[in-house]
Design an enzyme around this catalytic site. Structure first.
Site, short mmCIF file in Angstrom:
data_model
loop_
_atom_site.label_atom_id
_atom_site.label_comp_id
_atom_site.label_asym_id
_atom_site.label_seq_id
_atom_site.Cartn_x
_atom_site.Cartn_y
_atom_site.Cartn_z
N GLY A 54 0.83 -1.20 0.00
CA GLY A 54 0.00 0.00 0.00
C GLY A 54 0.86 1.24 0.00
O GLY A 54 2.06 1.16 0.31
N CYS A 81 5.18 -6.37 1.57
CA CYS A 81 5.54 -4.95 1.56
C CYS A 81 4.84 -4.22 2.71
O CYS A 81 5.16 -4.46 3.87
CB CYS A 81 5.26 -4.36 0.18
N TYR A 82 3.89 -3.34 2.44
CA TYR A 82 3.17 -2.66 3.54
C TYR A 82 2.56 -3.68 4.49
O TYR A 82 2.60 -3.52 5.72
CB TYR A 82 2.07 -1.76 2.94
N GLU A 171 4.25 -11.17 -6.70
CA GLU A 171 3.16 -11.23 -7.67
C GLU A 171 3.55 -10.68 -9.04
O GLU A 171 2.85 -10.88 -10.01
CB GLU A 171 1.94 -10.47 -7.13
N SER A 223 -12.51 0.25 -29.68
CA SER A 223 -11.35 1.02 -30.14
C SER A 223 -10.54 0.22 -31.15
O SER A 223 -9.62 0.74 -31.76
CB SER A 223 -10.45 1.35 -28.94
N GLY A 224 -10.87 -1.07 -31.29
CA GLY A 224 -10.06 -1.91 -32.16
C GLY A 224 -9.01 -2.68 -31.39
O GLY A 224 -8.39 -3.60 -31.90
N GLY A 225 -8.83 -2.32 -30.13
CA GLY A 225 -7.88 -3.05 -29.29
C GLY A 225 -8.50 -4.36 -28.80
O GLY A 225 -9.68 -4.63 -29.02
N VAL A 226 -7.68 -5.14 -28.14
CA VAL A 226 -8.14 -6.46 -27.68
C VAL A 226 -9.27 -6.33 -26.65
O VAL A 226 -10.26 -7.05 -26.72
CB VAL A 226 -6.96 -7.24 -27.03
N SER A 228 -11.64 -4.02 -25.94
CA SER A 228 -13.01 -3.70 -26.34
C SER A 228 -13.56 -4.76 -27.28
O SER A 228 -14.76 -5.04 -27.27
CB SER A 228 -13.09 -2.29 -26.94
N THR A 229 -12.69 -5.40 -28.07
CA THR A 229 -13.18 -6.45 -28.97
C THR A 229 -13.67 -7.65 -28.16
O THR A 229 -14.73 -8.21 -28.42
CB THR A 229 -12.06 -6.90 -29.94
N LYS A 372 -4.61 -8.11 -18.54
CA LYS A 372 -4.41 -8.20 -19.99
C LYS A 372 -4.19 -9.65 -20.45
O LYS A 372 -4.77 -10.08 -21.43
CB LYS A 372 -3.18 -7.36 -20.36
#
Ligand code: XMP
Length: 603
Positions: A54, A81-82, A171, A223-226, A228-229, A372
């Site tokens: 965090g 970490c935190y 991670e 948008s044509g990107g992965v 939104s498709t 992604k």
């Protein structure tokens, strides 16, 4: 509610909380994000608990904490970490502001005979660090099982209680054997596999069908990107094609020929795309704007405005439609999407007006919990060919975040720090250039100086130099290599600020450079090895009207962290030669910054 075989992740607002959850799921155990103030009953049914990183310091007033009663439940606990620092503090240890460490480090010491958590580690493994504070004293019952050069208590364990604390980030993919460490924890917690993407797909389809009223349709911005498709295909599958309408808004900040190519490329997927040209609207509203956050907010609102214009033109009844977006997980977390996270940037899908629509239940985001790599895999399940699923990501605001318009005055004191850092090595020189870029350090947003260096060094050497500069000099968050120039020339070059506008002329210029880069990457068959390669236009040149280009190829898996890509020198030569044929371009730089401390986009 019983949460058998579930690993709970308490989100202290790190960039990484959901990433931990996704890694755990990939290891076949179901995971769930929890806040730090759930009922004791909620925690008690878990197989194990992970306390995330965090942005705060545990010793600061009002920093998020956790009831000690949770630790006493007898669950296996892994503090990261935190989360590690908090656990140490709650159990009687000490935490102080210490040696800052951002980026790569190595576990120089591992007590292989004692460790449970690092089973399968040998010593020397590379790990990813991102912290300013550190644990200075352990609570009773804990043993140190690993250290790095700058962090004494990198891994600590209390095996009787199954309590573990780690300063590193297991991670992120840049941590070697990070998944082995997490797998060890999942095993210690005795959690069983309950999750995979196919299950997600089935559940999501059912959920969409149940939650979207049958009299509503979805107006989806494609948008044509992965992302939104995939969102489009998932929604069509769940609701039926006649309830989903895809619209591409031409912002004027798309890639070269993208708009004209897209419609024909999408047709075989059964996507009937309507194109709405809003470029003049975008150019006029962005005129004279320079502040990165302001640019983002304008773009987010313009998408809504253009979408409303488009709906009006088409005569659609707004009551009948919900707005669909291909938002994915990192987009929401970097906009301060969870309780304790800081805003790194306002994603175009998260501006205020959208937030309001969300509260009214008018936004549909079918893949907002995915990363992604998961979206790509889902795309394959849904029948998208590899050439589609493997396209480099392209940000919603497009070239707007790759055209740097704001000047950053040079600072003598920072330049002095840089000179001192580079010392007397005659084969290396560095200078500040008059721009800043967005970055992320220890989960906080930064907007800081950019330094350029020149020197004949290997990528590995440059990586070390860049990491040390950004670690040691807090007001520098980005380091670039000046290409085609020699060390002796650096001081005689002029890097003056040359205003650029967010208009058609400058975006055409960037489009040209970007197209040159993509063609060469495809021709040289290196495109698929690079995760993403922003090409950035800088307002830096030797005289009026001149500009510079930055090449920003990165290696990443989920965009939460990234390292700069080590491109073959002869491909780089070709790129530079071709880009410098554009008359307005004076200099070409190569970004040597990892994430953290730099983000992928410059903004
Ligand atoms: P940063 O710059 O935060 O980028 O390291 C992480 C990834 O997200 C993409 N990106 C965006 N994508 N809308 C998007 O659809 C946005 O506003 C946005 N901002 C960044 C970026 O290209 C990289 O892949």
């Amino acid at each position: 509610m019983k949460r058998q075989n579930t690993i709970g992740i308490v989100d202290f607002g790190g960039q990484y909380a959901h990433l931990i959850a996704s890694r755990i799921r990939r290891l076949g155990a179901y995971s769930e994000i929890l806040s730090n103030d759930e009922s004791l009953e909620t925690y008690s049914g878990l197989s194990g608990l992970i306390l995330s990183g965090g942005p705060e310091s545990v010793y600061e007033k009002d920093s998020p904490s956790l009831s000690e009663k949770v630790l006493e439940l007898g669950l296996p606990v892994l503090g990261i970490c935190y989360g590690h620092q908090l656990m140490m503090k709650l159990l009687g240890g000490e935490v102080k502001a210490g040696n800052a460490e951002y980026g790569r480090a190595a576990l120089d010491f591992i007590d292989t005979s004692k460790t449970e958590l690092l089973r399968g580690f040998k010593g020397g493994e590379v790990v990813w660090m991102s912290h300013g504070d550190e644990v200075t004293k352990l609570p009773p019952g804990f043993t140190r099982t690993a250290s790095s050069h700058d962090c004494q208590f990198a891994v600590v364990e209390n095996q009787d209680r199954k309590w573990f604390g780690i300063q590193l980030h297991p991670e992120v993919t840049h941590t070697e054997k990070g998944s082995v460490l997490l797998e060890n924890f999942v095993r210690i917690a005795g959690a069983e596999g309950t999750w995979n993407l196919k299950q997600f797909l089935d559940q999501k389809e059912k959920e969409l069908l149940q939650t979207i009223p049958s009299d509503k349709k979805v107006f989806l911005l494609v948008s044509g990107g992965v992302d939104s498709t995939v969102s489009y295909l998932l929604l069509s599958r769940a609701l039926g094609k006649d309830r989903v309408f895809g619209v591409l808004i031409d912002t004027g900040f798309m890639r070269k020929d993208e708009v004209s190519n897209l419609q024909s490329k999408l047709a075989p997927q059964g996507i009937q795309l309507h194109v709405h040209d809003a470029s003049e609207l975008f150019y006029s509203r962005l005129k004279g704007k320079t502040d990165p956050e302001e640019k983002r907010k304008i773009v987010g609102n313009l998408f809504l405005e253009a979408q409303a214009d488009c709906a009006r033109e088409l005569g659609l009844n707004s009551e009948e439609w919900l707005l669909g977006q291909g938002t994915i997980y990192p987009d929401t977390i970097e906009s301060g999407g969870t309780k304790h996270s800081h805003t790194i940037k306002t994603h175009h899908n998260r501006v205020e007006a959208i937030q309001k629509l969300m509260e009214e239940g008018k936004i549909v985001e079918p893949i907002k919990d995915l990363y992604k790599d998961e979206v790509r895999e889902l795309g394959s399940f849904l029948g998208l060919p590899m050439e589609w699923t493997n396209r480099h990501p392209f940000p919603g605001p497009g070239l707007v975040v790759r055209m740097i318009a704001q000047e950053k005055s040079l600072s003598d004191s920072v330049q002095k720090e840089l000179d001192e850092f580079l010392g007397s090595d005659p084969s290396l020189q560095g200078r500040l250039i008059p721009v800043a870029s967005v970055g992320v350090k220890g989960d906080q947003r930064s907007y800081a100086h950019c330094a350029t260096i020149v020197g004949e060094k290997t990528w590995e050497e440059l990586d070390k130099i860049s990491t040390s500069i950004t670690n040691k000099i807090s007001s520098i968050n980005r380091v670039v290599l000046l290409l085609k120039h020699k060390v002796q020339e650096l001081n005689s070059l002029s890097f003056s600020f040359q205003k650029i506008d967010l208009d058609k002329k400058d975006s055409d210029l960037l489009r040209e450079a970007d197209a040159i880069v993509e063609n060469i990457l495809q021709k040289r068959k290196v495109y698929d090895r690079i995760w993403q390669m922003p090409v950035v236009l800088l307002p830096v040149g030797s005289q009026a009207g001149k500009r510079s280009i930055v090449l920003r190829p990165v290696d990443s898996q989920e965009a939460m962290t990234a390292s700069f890509f080590h491109l073959e020198k002869e491909i780089l030569e070709e790129l530079v030669t071709e880009i410098l044929k554009i008359p307005e371009i004076d200099y070409v730089f190569y970004d040597l910054t990892n994430k953290p401390p730099g983000t992928i986009e410059w903004e």
